[in-house]
Design a protein around this motif. Structure first.
Motif, PDB file in Angstrom:
ATOM      1  N   ARG B 105       0.832  -1.206   0.000  1.00  0.00           N
ATOM      2  CA  ARG B 105       0.000   0.000   0.000  1.00  0.00           C
ATOM      3  C   ARG B 105       0.875   1.269   0.000  1.00  0.00           C
ATOM      4  NH1 ARG B 105      -1.944   3.807   2.812  1.00  0.00           N
ATOM      5  NH2 ARG B 105      -0.779   3.280   4.685  1.00  0.00           N
ATOM      6  N   LEU B 106       1.891   1.270   0.874  1.00  0.00           N
ATOM      7  CA  LEU B 106       2.787   2.427   0.986  1.00  0.00           C
ATOM      8  C   LEU B 106       3.508   2.707  -0.335  1.00  0.00           C
ATOM      9  CD1 LEU B 106       4.506   1.665   4.427  1.00  0.00           C
ATOM     10  CD2 LEU B 106       3.143   3.715   3.899  1.00  0.00           C
ATOM     11  N   LEU B 107       4.036   1.647  -0.920  1.00  0.00           N
ATOM     12  CA  LEU B 107       4.830   1.814  -2.136  1.00  0.00           C
ATOM     13  C   LEU B 107       3.944   2.213  -3.319  1.00  0.00           C
ATOM     14  CD1 LEU B 107       7.204  -1.192  -1.499  1.00  0.00           C
ATOM     15  CD2 LEU B 107       7.994   1.157  -1.866  1.00  0.00           C
ATOM     16  N   LYS B 108       2.757   1.593  -3.386  1.00  0.00           N
ATOM     17  CA  LYS B 108       1.812   1.905  -4.461  1.00  0.00           C
ATOM     18  C   LYS B 108       1.427   3.388  -4.404  1.00  0.00           C
ATOM     19  CE  LYS B 108      -1.512  -1.295  -6.456  1.00  0.00           C
ATOM     20  NZ  LYS B 108      -2.382  -2.412  -6.069  1.00  0.00           N
ATOM     21  N   ALA B 109       1.206   3.867  -3.180  1.00  0.00           N
ATOM     22  CA  ALA B 109       0.810   5.271  -3.008  1.00  0.00           C
ATOM     23  C   ALA B 109       1.958   6.222  -3.358  1.00  0.00           C
ATOM     24  CB  ALA B 109       0.375   5.503  -1.558  1.00  0.00           C
ATOM     25  N   HIS B 110       3.187   5.736  -3.195  1.00  0.00           N
ATOM     26  CA  HIS B 110       4.357   6.587  -3.401  1.00  0.00           C
ATOM     27  C   HIS B 110       4.662   6.823  -4.884  1.00  0.00           C
ATOM     28  CE1 HIS B 110       8.326   8.294  -2.782  1.00  0.00           C
ATOM     29  NE2 HIS B 110       8.879   7.339  -3.476  1.00  0.00           N
ATOM     30  N   TYR B 111       4.494   5.787  -5.695  1.00  0.00           N
ATOM     31  CA  TYR B 111       4.872   5.911  -7.102  1.00  0.00           C
ATOM     32  C   TYR B 111       3.690   6.389  -7.950  1.00  0.00           C
ATOM     33  CZ  TYR B 111       9.212   3.637  -5.870  1.00  0.00           C
ATOM     34  OH  TYR B 111      10.422   3.356  -5.310  1.00  0.00           O
TER      35      TYR B 111
END
Lengths: 255, 255
Positions: B105-111
């Motif tokens: 979730r964190l990484l998806k939101a970041h990119y």
């Protein structure tokens, strides 16, 4: 491919280092040893930092000397109460610690008459069977016993001791390397870099991201004993990078 | 004396570090971790630098996690082919490596949309049972599994991850230290220093010679959890040094 390229000669470093473990001092000797060993065709393959505790030094040295062709230690060979390396190495090899006649002679000649004190004589104590390693800076020698090389911890002296060992190790081909600075996020290049690495299993490709002044990027390091393969793989990486519209920069060569 | 002063809580650091072993990079994380751990009342008691080789990481982590209360690792948690730490830790604990939902979730939101690539998804792979360690710099998290804390190798990110762990360790009394610079040869002070150390076995006294611009001297470091004992021993050393007609200088206190 000659055998020695297939199985590189490997070494370990045991740092006797309360001052490293307390965070007071940053170790500089591992990098010095790594670069020097590589010139001798030997790979530094493990570093252990242990406290100034006899049993811990014995355990680390005994494990490393059975696993690696060469073992180096740094630190703990001075004149003070906390210098216990020679004692620990003697115990690790189960040999007595003796006053080495040549070390006694060197130290006696170095200090003014009457100043070769009991504390200074400690620095002439070498495990039986040990060979002295020259210390051109402050006289007190290191020593070699079997495959274990016991060096000073002061970086200047440690370096000088290494110089006196140059050409004495039995090494293979030195590892060469080249690296690129690539000003783009590591994760954007990761897929392509993985494909290049899969296709070039005879070289090592390392990727090291950096964060500087708000900019991200990575250093890609290619290592091999074969200079030509390094150049080929570097070219492959450059061509992939250029497809992102990014210009990679050759880093200065280290050797 | 409370029990926790008698047997300090100890930690080990496993550096996953081809770039350290090649001599290309000097490790800065050991000193950072040592100082930070000390603030938590935990002593860094061993450091191992191993190559980026799965079996070597597994062996070092498994040995250290059985011997030390805490184990930290640095390096090898990025998106590239040479980032194998999460895989190795999963194997060390014999648990599967899973896509951690919160990390995804964190990484998806970041990119940006469409840029959460396969390579980037690698950074969400965490051994089952692992808890994420926050990465405020570049999002990709570290993780904790049992007594093992897996941190980034980039010093800036490693530091930030440690900050998110502050107050979460179960430590004892922090070690304090004070040190003196003594502008005289170490070997001249060695006898007296040994006598002081013999009489003060409750503190650690370390002697570290230096060679600077042709001058020799030593730093004497006194360590204890008891500030008052440090001061007493420092005074003893100063009084011995002054008998040589030499003036010791207090080094700046680190904490």
């Amino acid at each position: 491919m000659p055998d020695k390229l297939k199985s590189p000669v490997k070494a370990a470093l045991v740092v006797i280092g309360d001052e490293i473990l307390s965070g007071r001092t940053k170790d500089a000797n591992a990098a010095t040893l790594a670069l020097w060993l590589n010139e001798q065709g030997v790979r530094l393959d493990e570093v252990r930092v242990v406290p100034d505790v006899t049993e811990r030094i014995i355990a680390a040295v005994n494990e490393c000397r059975s696993r690696f062709r060469y073992v180096f230690t740094t630190g703990g060979i001075g004149p003070t109460h906390d210098d216990i390396t020679a004692d620990a190495i003697a115990k690790a090899f189960d040999v007595p610690l003796i006053d080495h006649p040549e070390a006694v002679r060197l130290l006696k000649a170095h200090y003014p008459k009457g100043e070769f004190t009991e504390a200074r004589r400690r620095m002439a104590r070498i495990p039986e069977g040990g060979t002295l390693i020259d210390n051109p800076i402050s006289v007190a020698p290191g020593f070699q016993l079997d495959n274990v090389y016991v060096l000073a911890g002061v970086p200047l002296i440690m370096k000088a001791m290494l110089e006196s060992l140059r050409h004495s190790l039995d090494g293979g081909a030195p590892m060469r390397s080249a690296s690129l600075t690539v000003p783009m996020p590591e994760s954007a290049l990761a897929g392509d870099l993985g494909r290049i690495a899969d296709a070039a299993k005879d070289v090592q490709i390392g990727s090291y991201p950096y964060y500087r002044e708000g900019r991200v990027g990575l250093h890609v390091v290619v290592r091999s004993t074969d200079e030509k393969r390094i150049e080929q793989v570097i070219e492959d990486i450059k061509s992939v990078v250029s497809r992102f519209g990014v210009t990679p920069v050759d880093d200065p060569r280290e050797g």
